[in-house]
Motif scaffolding. Structure first.
Motif, PDB file in Angstrom:
ATOM      1  N   PHE A  89       0.866  -1.178   0.000  1.00 15.44           N
ATOM      2  CA  PHE A  89       0.000   0.000   0.000  1.00 15.44           C
ATOM      3  C   PHE A  89       0.896   1.220   0.000  1.00 15.44           C
ATOM      4  O   PHE A  89       2.096   1.132   0.306  1.00 15.44           O
ATOM      5  CB  PHE A  89      -0.950  -0.004   1.199  1.00 15.44           C
ATOM      6  N   CYS A  90       0.341   2.377  -0.346  1.00 16.72           N
ATOM      7  CA  CYS A  90       1.201   3.550  -0.517  1.00 16.72           C
ATOM      8  C   CYS A  90       1.571   4.200   0.805  1.00 16.72           C
ATOM      9  O   CYS A  90       2.626   4.831   0.927  1.00 16.72           O
ATOM     10  CB  CYS A  90       0.537   4.563  -1.446  1.00 16.72           C
ATOM     11  N   GLY A  91       0.698   4.097   1.821  1.00 15.57           N
ATOM     12  CA  GLY A  91       0.965   4.708   3.115  1.00 15.57           C
ATOM     13  C   GLY A  91       0.729   6.203   3.166  1.00 15.57           C
ATOM     14  O   GLY A  91       0.947   6.825   4.210  1.00 15.57           O
ATOM     15  N   GLU A  92       0.247   6.785   2.073  1.00 18.21           N
ATOM     16  CA  GLU A  92       0.135   8.238   2.003  1.00 18.21           C
ATOM     17  C   GLU A  92      -1.256   8.744   1.654  1.00 18.21           C
ATOM     18  O   GLU A  92      -1.553   9.919   1.874  1.00 18.21           O
ATOM     19  CB  GLU A  92       1.131   8.793   0.974  1.00 18.21           C
ATOM     20  N   CYS A  93      -2.112   7.895   1.072  1.00 21.84           N
ATOM     21  CA  CYS A  93      -3.433   8.355   0.634  1.00 21.84           C
ATOM     22  C   CYS A  93      -4.379   8.471   1.836  1.00 21.84           C
ATOM     23  O   CYS A  93      -4.049   8.074   2.958  1.00 21.84           O
ATOM     24  CB  CYS A  93      -4.018   7.400  -0.407  1.00 21.84           C
ATOM     25  N   GLN A  95      -7.067   6.829   2.640  1.00 19.59           N
ATOM     26  CA  GLN A  95      -7.453   5.567   3.259  1.00 19.59           C
ATOM     27  C   GLN A  95      -6.321   4.988   4.109  1.00 19.59           C
ATOM     28  O   GLN A  95      -6.549   4.474   5.210  1.00 19.59           O
ATOM     29  CB  GLN A  95      -7.900   4.558   2.192  1.00 19.59           C
ATOM     30  N   CYS A  96      -5.107   5.049   3.594  1.00 16.18           N
ATOM     31  CA  CYS A  96      -3.961   4.584   4.385  1.00 16.18           C
ATOM     32  C   CYS A  96      -3.826   5.383   5.671  1.00 16.18           C
ATOM     33  O   CYS A  96      -3.639   4.824   6.760  1.00 16.18           O
ATOM     34  CB  CYS A  96      -2.678   4.689   3.563  1.00 16.18           C
ATOM     35  N   PRO A 101      -5.435   0.599   5.151  1.00 18.87           N
ATOM     36  CA  PRO A 101      -4.521   0.470   4.010  1.00 18.87           C
ATOM     37  C   PRO A 101      -4.949  -0.548   2.965  1.00 18.87           C
ATOM     38  O   PRO A 101      -4.491  -0.486   1.828  1.00 18.87           O
ATOM     39  CB  PRO A 101      -3.203   0.051   4.673  1.00 18.87           C
ATOM     40  N   CYS A 104      -6.328   1.263   0.083  1.00 17.51           N
ATOM     41  CA  CYS A 104      -5.418   2.240  -0.510  1.00 17.51           C
ATOM     42  C   CYS A 104      -5.865   2.576  -1.932  1.00 17.51           C
ATOM     43  O   CYS A 104      -6.205   1.675  -2.721  1.00 17.51           O
ATOM     44  CB  CYS A 104      -4.002   1.653  -0.527  1.00 17.51           C
ATOM     45  N   ASN A 106      -4.137   3.355  -4.268  1.00 18.28           N
ATOM     46  CA  ASN A 106      -3.154   2.792  -5.196  1.00 18.28           C
ATOM     47  C   ASN A 106      -3.035   1.272  -5.053  1.00 18.28           C
ATOM     48  O   ASN A 106      -2.072   0.672  -5.525  1.00 18.28           O
ATOM     49  CB  ASN A 106      -1.781   3.420  -4.937  1.00 18.28           C
ATOM     50  N   PHE A 107      -4.031   0.638  -4.410  1.00 19.64           N
ATOM     51  CA  PHE A 107      -3.933  -0.782  -4.077  1.00 19.64           C
ATOM     52  C   PHE A 107      -3.737  -1.639  -5.327  1.00 19.64           C
ATOM     53  O   PHE A 107      -2.882  -2.537  -5.350  1.00 19.64           O
ATOM     54  CB  PHE A 107      -5.181  -1.241  -3.323  1.00 19.64           C
ATOM     55  N   ARG A 110      -0.197  -1.209  -6.838  1.00 21.05           N
ATOM     56  CA  ARG A 110       0.880  -1.690  -5.971  1.00 21.05           C
ATOM     57  C   ARG A 110       0.875  -3.216  -5.836  1.00 21.05           C
ATOM     58  O   ARG A 110       1.916  -3.814  -5.574  1.00 21.05           O
ATOM     59  CB  ARG A 110       0.754  -1.056  -4.581  1.00 21.05           C
TER      60      ARG A 110
END
Length: 365
Positions: A89-93, A95-96, A101, A104, A106-107, A110
């Motif tokens: 997961f991106c950790g920044e959006c 949802q994260c 996460p 995410c 970007n799930f 990724r």
């Protein structure tokens, strides 16, 4: 470095075990020596191109192993750490950052992009680049480079070769119950499907204190096995109407229900089995475009809730240790679902999973 990996090359075709080149881990990655990796239904549907993931690719997303190298920007890990690898997961959006996460934004990229965000791939051979970073890990390899923030350190007290499925299949079923449905002690739960995900959901329901646990399937041997693990009732939906059976068992409808199949008629049965203000969840993967119509005119009056759940809506670094703790206390015996295979027998493990003779195969390196 040179390593061996099982490479998916075409739909419906056995994976090819090849010697491949593994590049150096990036600054946000760990290189992990994989001890064992679970095989999940998602590996099979990607091999068979239900979703258009570029081939060739090294699949595998239930890996457990030992850290061999640590990227320059990675904190909190050291060479020799024992780990389970969860999804990327991106950790920044949003949802994260909100603690979800597995949703995410970007799930898909990724986890199904089978390359790093910069387009590079960790594996190659004489034929060219080979897709990597499936679910951030591509664990059907003796060594692999993984995204560090999806990695969970685990204690020495639990055998590492059984822990991989906690990163996906077991996390999915148990997380859907413990994190999303959250059954109250003394409540009723119905689980549709007695594969590894469904059985994990059942074990989680038992651990949560549910006292009526109904397993629904068409395979008598699996239903009998479910009874040995804690199911209070079983329903063979090939022989009886499961909705009628569940309403009779519960006196009007189940409090919570889980569909692990992704089969439209089963999803409808799950919804129709819910009692007033019941809560149902779907975790089963289906092909894009799959529809499951149901009567919203009648169901509106029920006040029911239906959740679509990815990876148990889990935060792996928080949830996997919880599952390990439950396992160590004897409250979550998911190891009873497992059968181990040699890496060289990975295609047999896929076949046994497909025909139902093995609930949760794990390939051991």
């Amino acid at each position: 470095m040179k390593t061996r990996a099982a490479v998916a090359v075409a739909p419906g075709t056995d994976l090819e075990i090849r010697e491949v080149e593994l590049d150096e881990p990036r600054n946000n990655e760990l290189r992990v020596k994989i001890v064992a990796s679970g095989i999940c239904h998602t590996d099979a549907i990607i091999r068979d191109q239900w979703y258009p993931v570029p081939l060739p690719v090294v699949l595998g997303h239930e890996g457990a192993g030992i850290v061999e190298a640590v990227g320059s920007d990675v904190d909190g890990y050291a060479v020799g750490d024992k780990v389970v690898i969860g999804p990327a997961f991106c950790g920044e959006c949003a949802q994260c950052l909100a603690g979800h996460p597995m949703y995410c934004v970007n799930f898909y990229d990724r986890n199904f992009g089978v390359q790093r965000p910069d387009g590079s791939k960790a594996f190659s051979d004489e034929s060219g680049p080979i897709g990597s970073h499936f679910f951030g890990q591509s664990s059907f390899a003796e060594h692999t480079n993984v995204v560090a923030h999806g990695v969970v350190k685990v204690p020495d007290s639990v055998p590492l070769d059984i822990l991989g499925p906690l990163g996906c299949g077991i996390m999915t079923g148990s997380g859907a119950v413990l994190n999303v449905l959250q059954p109250k002690p003394g409540s009723s739960v119905a689980v549709f499907g007695t594969g590894a995900v469904g059985m994990a959901g059942m074990l989680a329901a038992k651990a949560s204190g549910a006292t009526t646990i109904i397993m629904v399937d068409i395979v008598p041997s699996r239903l009998e096995f479910a009874k040995t693990l804690g199911a209070t009732h079983t329903v063979n939906s090939k022989e009886v109407d499961p909705v009628a059976a569940i309403k009779e068992i519960t006196g009007g409808g189940v409090d919570y229900a889980l569909d692990t199949t992704g089969v439209p008629p089963v999803f409808a049965q799950m919804i129709n089995s819910l009692g007033t203000r019941g809560h149902g969840a779907l975790v089963g993967a289906a092909k894009p475009g799959t529809e499951a119509p149901f009567d919203i005119g009648t169901l509106l009056l029920s006040g029911m809730k239906v959740s679509m759940v990815v990876e148990g809506d889990s935060v792996p670094k928080e949830f996997i240790p919880r599952l390990i703790s439950l396992y160590e206390q004897g409250l979550f015996p998911y190891d009873k679902l497992i059968k181990k295979y040699k890496f060289e027998d990975i295609n047999q493990a896929f076949a046994d999973s497909a025909d139902g003779s093995t609930l949760k195969p794990i390939v051991v390196f």
